[in-house]
Design an enzyme around this catalytic site. Structure first.
Site, short mmCIF file in Angstrom:
data_model
loop_
_atom_site.label_atom_id
_atom_site.label_comp_id
_atom_site.label_asym_id
_atom_site.label_seq_id
_atom_site.Cartn_x
_atom_site.Cartn_y
_atom_site.Cartn_z
N ASP A 571 0.85 -1.19 0.00
CA ASP A 571 0.00 0.00 0.00
C ASP A 571 0.89 1.25 0.00
O ASP A 571 2.09 1.17 -0.16
CB ASP A 571 -0.94 -0.01 1.21
CG ASP A 571 -0.19 -0.18 2.52
OD1 ASP A 571 1.05 -0.08 2.53
OD2 ASP A 571 -0.85 -0.43 3.54
N ASP A 572 0.28 2.40 0.19
CA ASP A 572 1.06 3.64 0.13
C ASP A 572 1.66 4.01 1.49
O ASP A 572 1.52 5.13 1.96
CB ASP A 572 0.17 4.77 -0.39
CG ASP A 572 -0.21 4.52 -1.84
OD1 ASP A 572 0.64 4.00 -2.58
OD2 ASP A 572 -1.35 4.83 -2.22
#
Ligand code: WT7
Length: 702
Positions: A571-572
């Site tokens: 994910d970020d």
């Protein structure tokens, strides 16, 4: 989530060791092989066996024993966890006629819920302090080492109990009780551990905020948890640098007041680094620790807590939005941290345990405070930094206290390698018997150095994979049970059932070698129970992407021996020096600068920090992008999030960010630019304006 690029840290891939499938990590009988010449290490298959001297005394000393215990933990959890829970004190034993846990992991079947040890009543502080103060009052609990080499203090179990009780009495005297929130913003002094324990004693829910966070970050946590009391210090020293802790708290409290949150009391420890007389002082709110706490009676009753009563919240970053208050509860967290501490660090009564993590992070909560104290370990608490007064400080501390188990992050190891082996070899590290790693994948080069130069090839290394949310170790070697492979977190801890899921189909991969997103099936005792005040966010973040599973946010590969290799976040989330930073947080900090129109942040590989922060910015119309502007942007992030989140690179995008026609930023492209992998940018035809990529590349270095 849902891009197929995954942002899997390139470095984790690069560092993969090729394993020779002919060489199994275990002997044909399934027993971990033991070699008399201390260690057999094959550069070919990079499998490292624990030395016989270690195996012979280990709590778990063969693969067979591990397999048997693991099977029992999964098939008969009540029996397995019951034995461990019985090693601890329960004021009211939990109800053994009921299942030991109940949970729902499937959003389609109703709200996510997890509970362990039904009907039990206990207290973390009682287990971590009172039991040992009674059995061994003069024994050492904490070995505190200050920033300066001549600052140290031994805290015995009896003293620890007295100091905890005094703070508990004070907190009660100002109306703090069961379920109330208390925020702790302290450097690594004994007061920090004492504060956590005092809260646990009276049933208050602590929220430790790492004392490197900015006033803004502190304020947002104060606003979210609304504590009555904040515990802090005047200042601290980090190496040669004085840090005005109380000043940050004053500013944080002022900011939170503007948002309608009124902290009633700030209790200030007068730290020698900054005399209280030099601090701003407001009699109506500030209190001097030595006046109000040290004068309290030295005994204080324990609040007996239900298994599922909250113990603490700890804020952590995710891919979106503001940091989440990860909520942990009493019984499961207690049993989980104790069990992992005992087995993963193979705890023995004579151990001197040193976890270098700050108690402001989960590693410090579980393995500086609760786990080791519950297990009655002697713990080193170090306030300073590894390179002050010189790069041998860590090894001086190992030497000085006779540290036997050392637990740190790969970033620290990599940063110390630079100073050469002499720095290590000139200190006596003969007491070390076990080493640990946590926070990010450890590259095999660093693993090898740690093993050879620090551990002299006689110390197994436990590469522990876990998260703020999991509360305790999840995938990790048991040091005496089976071989380690440098760079692999190896096998699941007891009671943990990891699985790999195909990100496209959402289906589990078949057993055997494979690579996918890492999920967990079924509940384990120390897992988070909710996001404080926002159960919906809890369900959305961890249980909605792959219904039926807990989604970790990490990618992983499983090899032919069933060993897991964590490949990094999908994910970020960026992992800088083992600190978890949400891209959204840094982006929103950047656009707080009134000249910045838009920002997109990605991680890129960094030799020491693991990952570093690369920010792409779009300035407002007519704003000139200068070196000065760059500095201002970095300063903005430092002041809004904290110094550790400062971008390493700021890249101006004069004609905008690469976006799809629907307006979504294509981070895949930005990651390639940040990694200097222009050739790998690939297809840009889906961009609203493919030309922006060229403009961005042209402006590299400006
Ligand atoms: C993330 C959790 C809980 C420890 C401190 C960080 C990464 C953690 C490892 C490891 C590879 C690791 C993961 C995870 N991570 N330990 N041994 N090998 N990656 O806690 O801030 O909650 O971050 O740290 O990406 O998801 P955290």
């Amino acid at each position: 989530f849902g891009n197929n690029d995954h942002g899997i840290a390139g470095r984790a891939r690069k560092y993969r060791v090729t394993l020779d499938p002919r060489m199994d990590s275990t002997s044909p009988t399934g027993e971990a092989s033991v070699h008399d010449d201390a260690m057999k290490e094959s550069a070919l298959n990079a499998t490292v066996y624990p030395p016989a001297s270690f195996v012979n005394n280990a709590h778990v000393s063969s693969l067979k024993q591990y397999n048997d215990m693991y099977r029992e933990s999964v098939d008969r959890p009540a029996k397995f966890w019951g034995k461990i829970a019985d090693e601890l004190y329960w004021h009211t034993p939990y109800d053994k006629s009921k299942p030991v846990h109940s949970f729902n992991f499937d959003v389609r079947k109703g709200p996510i819920s997890i509970s362990w040890f039904p009907g039990g009543k206990t207290n973390l502080c009682y287990n971590a302090v009172d039991r040992h103060a009674a059995s061994d009052p003069k024994g050492t609990a904490l070995l505190w080492e200050g920033n300066e080499t001549n600052q140290d203090e031994v805290v015995t179990w009896a003293q620890l109990k007295e100091r905890v009780c005094q703070l508990a009495n004070y907190l009660r005297s100002v109306g703090v009780g069961k379920g109330d929130n208390v925020t702790i913003y302290l450097p690594m002094v004994p007061h920090l551990v004492i504060s956590m324990l005092a809260c646990a004693r009276i049933g208050a829910v602590h929220s430790v905020v790492f004392a490197g966070f900015s006033a803004d970050a502190l304020a947002s946590r104060l606003v979210d948890s609304k504590p009555k009391v904040v515990l802090t210090s005047t200042g601290t020293m980090r190496g040669a640098k004085p840090i005005p802790i109380k000043k940050v708290v004053d500013a944080g409290i002022k900011l939170s007041k503007d948002k309608g949150v009124h902290v009633e009391r700030v209790v200030v420890y007068d730290h020698p680094a900054l005399p209280l007389a030099q601090c701003n002082w407001d009699e109506s709110i500030d209190a001097n620790w030595s006046d109000v706490v040290d004068t309290q009676p030295k005994d204080s009753p324990v609040e007996w807590m239900d298994s599922e009563d909250p113990l603490f919240r700890l804020y952590t970053s995710g891919s979106t939005g503001t940091p989440k208050g990860v909520l942990h509860t009493t019984g499961g967290y207690m049993v989980g941290t104790y069990a992992t501490f005992k087995y993963v660090f193979d705890h023995k009564p004579d151990d001197v345990f040193w976890c270098t993590a700050d108690a402001g992070w989960i590693t410090g909560h579980s393995y500086l405070a609760y786990g080791p104290l519950i297990a009655k370990a002697k713990c080193v608490v170090f306030e300073g930094v590894p390179t002050y007064p010189d790069a041998g400080r860590c090894w001086d501390i190992v030497d000085k206290y006779g540290v036997t188990v050392f637990y740190t992050a790969p970033t620290l190891i990599r940063s110390l390698i630079r100073f050469g082996d002499d720095v290590v070899n000139s200190r006596d590290l003969s007491t070390l018997r076990l080493l640990g790693s946590v926070g990010e994948p450890i590259n095999p080069e660093a693993w090898k150095w740690y093993h050879e130069v620090v551990g002299k090839r006689k110390c197994p290394i436990v590469d522990t994979w876990w998260q703020t949310e999991t509360g305790a170790h999840m995938i990790t070697p048991l040091p005496g049970a089976f071989a380690q492979k440098p760079g692999s977190a190896s096998r699941p801890f007891f009671g943990v059932v990891p699985t790999l899921v195909d990100s496209q189909t959402g289906k589990e991969l078949p057993p055997g070698p494979g690579e996918g997103v890492l999920c967990i099936k079924g509940a384990w005792p120390s897992m988070m129970r909710t996001v404080a005040g926002n159960h919906q966010r809890f369900e959305e973040t961890y249980f909605s992407t792959y219904p039926g599973f807990y989604f970790t946010g990490d990618g992983a590969r499983r090899d032919e021996d069933g060993y897991f290799w964590i490949t990094g976040r999908v994910d970020d989330v960026i992992n800088v020096s083992g600190h978890r930073i949400g891209t959204a947080e840094v982006e929103s900090a950047l656009v707080e600068h009134d000249k910045c129109a838009e920002a997109a942040v990605v991680g890129y590989e960094h030799d020491i920090k693991g990952q570093a922060i690369y920010a792409f910015v779009v300035m407002k119309e007519g704003v000139e992008f200068t070196a000065e502007m760059k500095k201002e942007l970095v300063m903005t992030v430092r002041s809004i999030v904290g110094a550790f989140a400062a971008p390493d690179t700021i890249h101006w995008c004069p004609t905008g960010l690469p976006k799809t026609r629907s307006g979504k930023i294509m981070r895949r492209i930005l990651r390639k630019i940040a990694a200097h992998e222009e050739d790998g940018i690939g297809d840009t035809s889906t961009l609203a304006d493919p030309a922006v990529v060229n403009t961005i590349l042209e402006w590299r270095g400006n």
